[in-house]
Scaffold this motif. Structure first.
Motif, PDB file in Angstrom:
ATOM      1  N   THR A 169      56.547  23.998   9.132  1.00  0.00           N
ATOM      2  CA  THR A 169      55.266  24.653   9.383  1.00  0.00           C
ATOM      3  C   THR A 169      55.496  25.695  10.475  1.00  0.00           C
ATOM      4  O   THR A 169      56.168  25.407  11.468  1.00  0.00           O
ATOM      5  CB  THR A 169      54.225  23.637   9.888  1.00  0.00           C
ATOM      6  N   ARG A 171      51.966  30.975  14.485  1.00  0.00           N
ATOM      7  CA  ARG A 171      52.171  32.368  14.871  1.00  0.00           C
ATOM      8  C   ARG A 171      50.970  32.861  15.670  1.00  0.00           C
ATOM      9  O   ARG A 171      49.842  32.831  15.161  1.00  0.00           O
ATOM     10  CB  ARG A 171      52.309  33.191  13.600  1.00  0.00           C
ATOM     11  N   THR A 175      48.288  35.278  16.847  1.00  0.00           N
ATOM     12  CA  THR A 175      47.739  36.551  16.337  1.00  0.00           C
ATOM     13  C   THR A 175      46.387  36.776  17.012  1.00  0.00           C
ATOM     14  O   THR A 175      45.426  36.065  16.705  1.00  0.00           O
ATOM     15  CB  THR A 175      47.541  36.525  14.803  1.00  0.00           C
ATOM     16  N   LEU A 180      47.928  31.118  14.279  1.00  0.00           N
ATOM     17  CA  LEU A 180      47.786  30.945  12.835  1.00  0.00           C
ATOM     18  C   LEU A 180      48.838  29.980  12.315  1.00  0.00           C
ATOM     19  O   LEU A 180      49.991  30.032  12.734  1.00  0.00           O
ATOM     20  CB  LEU A 180      47.966  32.320  12.167  1.00  0.00           C
ATOM     21  N   MET A 181      48.422  29.107  11.427  1.00  0.00           N
ATOM     22  CA  MET A 181      49.347  28.104  10.895  1.00  0.00           C
ATOM     23  C   MET A 181      49.682  28.438   9.444  1.00  0.00           C
ATOM     24  O   MET A 181      48.785  28.738   8.658  1.00  0.00           O
ATOM     25  CB  MET A 181      48.692  26.730  10.973  1.00  0.00           C
ATOM     26  N   THR A 182      50.990  28.459   9.108  1.00  0.00           N
ATOM     27  CA  THR A 182      51.355  28.669   7.701  1.00  0.00           C
ATOM     28  C   THR A 182      52.340  27.604   7.249  1.00  0.00           C
ATOM     29  O   THR A 182      53.140  27.100   8.036  1.00  0.00           O
ATOM     30  CB  THR A 182      51.996  30.058   7.460  1.00  0.00           C
ATOM     31  N   ASP A 183      52.254  27.291   5.977  1.00  0.00           N
ATOM     32  CA  ASP A 183      53.128  26.287   5.368  1.00  0.00           C
ATOM     33  C   ASP A 183      54.463  26.945   5.008  1.00  0.00           C
ATOM     34  O   ASP A 183      54.495  28.075   4.563  1.00  0.00           O
ATOM     35  CB  ASP A 183      52.439  25.760   4.101  1.00  0.00           C
TER      36      ASP A 183
END
Lengths: 117, 379
Positions: A54, A57, A59, A64-67
């Motif tokens: 995971t 980031r 911003t 921000l969370m990304t898979d």
């Protein structure tokens, strides 16, 4: 003494056959015991598949969370070992042994701070 | 420089101490007069600066360095650092963890004493590029902990290969530059100076002697190799009266010393081949035998190409041409030049012209281009 990061890079795709894997794990065990007995072992482990990662980031005040992994590539960090060594030659020798045991490329990189003791 | 690097523990600190010593000299010498031994004065002053510095930094590491300083001889010898220090420095500069271009720049800068500007001109890159390579290499030596020592016996063969390769590359860059002037004597001379230093420091390593012999024997022909107009003269057409007999004698003597040790290596064999060429007439059978040995040690297409040239002299051009068919050297101008020459000797003129043109398309060296062009117009 310095600490060195030994990064093990592995290609995308299925793991080796169980038979091959057992042999690799046995060799890694021998290496770890040798590192421990010489006081060179700091930490090390294999990592789960990059798909389990995971990324967080920042911003504009938010995070921000990304898979998924930070970067997609043909190779990824499959695991790492931190060794304590007097100089690069000693660290490279451990790296060479890991490359032979895992049959994978190893990146050896120094940590910024001197290791105590 | 090398002795100060050992005392300081890293290259940057040693260089700073030398710069400080020069600054002190610039202040004092105009008033006090130049000391009887300026170089010794600079070294002693730099050494004292390092002691001061270590006293200021009362850490465990610097206490260790101080112990080293106190055990060092009171007055460093004027003729330069002790040999062991220079040997350590060579192995650090040529560490395989550094890029080849960095090894060359660092070796020429720290051991050859060339300026970044001189190195830049020699390798046809900008001065900023060389400066960046040197800084980057020094940073890696410091941060990654590349040790400042002669490798253990177990590691020596591999590490020595890297050192010899750097010196050989410097020589080759002088002997056959990629473009520009046909020959750069200054680089050849610098490589030979480094080769002599290595031979003096490691007199029991046959490959070290082999490399020195190889460079001396090639360098002995420099006056005959280029005409007054700057065009290259092939070995067979050279005026042997112009060869440097002293260099040949020294090179051949080194080859004999290597042979006695009976531990052959690629540089020794190349030196032996050049030693055979230094006697007239050339014993081509002996040359083919030596290339056979080299193929057994390190079979590369380029060695096979040179072997084919010798085979042509013993068994004729047709046999040699067959040998070339198996080589994957299309990008190499020498391959096409050799092929062209063999085809010409077999009177296969059309194919020869095409091969000369292929060779011309693959080299920038003006002297080599001229030879190839003159062969083309001979038709």
């Amino acid at each position: 003494m310095k600490n060195y990061l030994l990064s093990i890079y592995q290609p995308q795709g299925p793991a080796p056959e169980p038979e091959t894997m057992r042999k690799i794990m046995a060799e890694l065990d021998v290496l770890r015991r040798e590192l421990e007995s010489t006081g060179s072992w700091v930490f090390g482990d294999g990592l789960h598949d990059p798909a389990t990662a995971t990324v967080l980031r920042p911003t504009g005040g938010e995070v921000l969370m990304t898979d998924g992994p930070f970067a997609e590539g043909k190779e990824h960090l499959g695991g790492f070992v931190i060794v304590r060594a007097p100089d690069l030659d000693a660290a490279l020798e451990w790296g060479r042994r890991y490359a032979q045991a895992t049959t994978l490329p190893i990146e050896v990189r120094p940590f910024a701070t001197e290791a105590g003791g | 420089m090398a002795v100060l690097v050992r005392l300081a523990g890293d290259i940057g600190t040693a260089e700073e101490a030398v710069q400080e010593a020069f600054a002190v000299a610039a202040e004092r010498w105009p008033g006090d007069g130049i000391p009887p031994s300026p170089a010794g004065w600079i070294i002693t002053t730099a050494r004292n600066r390092l002691i001061d510095r270590n006293r200021r930094e009362a850490t465990r590491d610097s206490r260790h360095a101080e112990a080293l300083l106190l055990h060092a001889p009171a007055e460093p010898p004027e003729e330069g650092p002790v040999p062991d220090d220079r040997l350590r420095l060579i192995f650090t500069c040529c560490h395989p963890a550094l890029a080849e271009s960095a090894r060359i720049a660092l070796t020429l800068r720290l051991l050859g004493g060339l300026t970044t500007g001189e190195i830049a001109r020699a390798f046809l890159v900008s001065e900023a590029t060389v400066a960046q390579r040197v800084v980057r290499a020094k940073t890696k030596i410091r941060d990654a902990g590349i040790p400042y020592r002669v490798p253990s016996d177990a590691d020596l063969p591999g590490r020595l290969t890297s050192v010899l390769a750097v010196v050989h590359l410097i020589f080759n860059e002088g002997y056959l530059t990629g473009s520009g002037e046909p020959v750069r004597d200054d680089l050849c001379a610098e490589a030979i100076r480094l080769g002599r230093l290595l031979a003096e420091l490691m007199p029991d390593e046959p490959e070290v002697l082999g490399l020195l012999a190889l460079m001396l024997l090639i360098h002995s022909r420099r006056a005959a190799r280029v005409t007054a107009e700057g065009s290259l003269v092939l070995l067979a057409d050279q005026d042997r009266a112009l060869w440097d007999r002293d260099l040949i004698a020294e090179g051949q003597d080194l080859v004999r010393r290597c042979l006695r040790r009976n531990r052959p290596g690629p540089f020794q064999i190349q030196a032996a081949i050049n030693a055979v060429h230094s006697d007239a007439p050339t014993d081509w059978r002996q040359v083919v035998r030596l290339y056979d040995q080299q193929m057994a040690l390190a079979p590369t297409p380029v060695v096979a190409l040179h072997r084919a040239v010798a085979v042509a002299e013993v068994d004729g051009p047709a046999v040699a041409l067959d040998l070339l068919d198996d080589l994957d050297l299309d990008g190499h101008h020498l391959f096409h030049a050799v092929r062209a020459d063999l085809l010409r000797r077999l009177s296969r003129d059309h194919e020869a012209v095409a091969a000369y043109e292929a060779a011309l398309a693959r080299t920038e060296n003006p002297a080599e281009r001229e030879i190839l062009r003159s062969r083309l117009t001979e038709r």
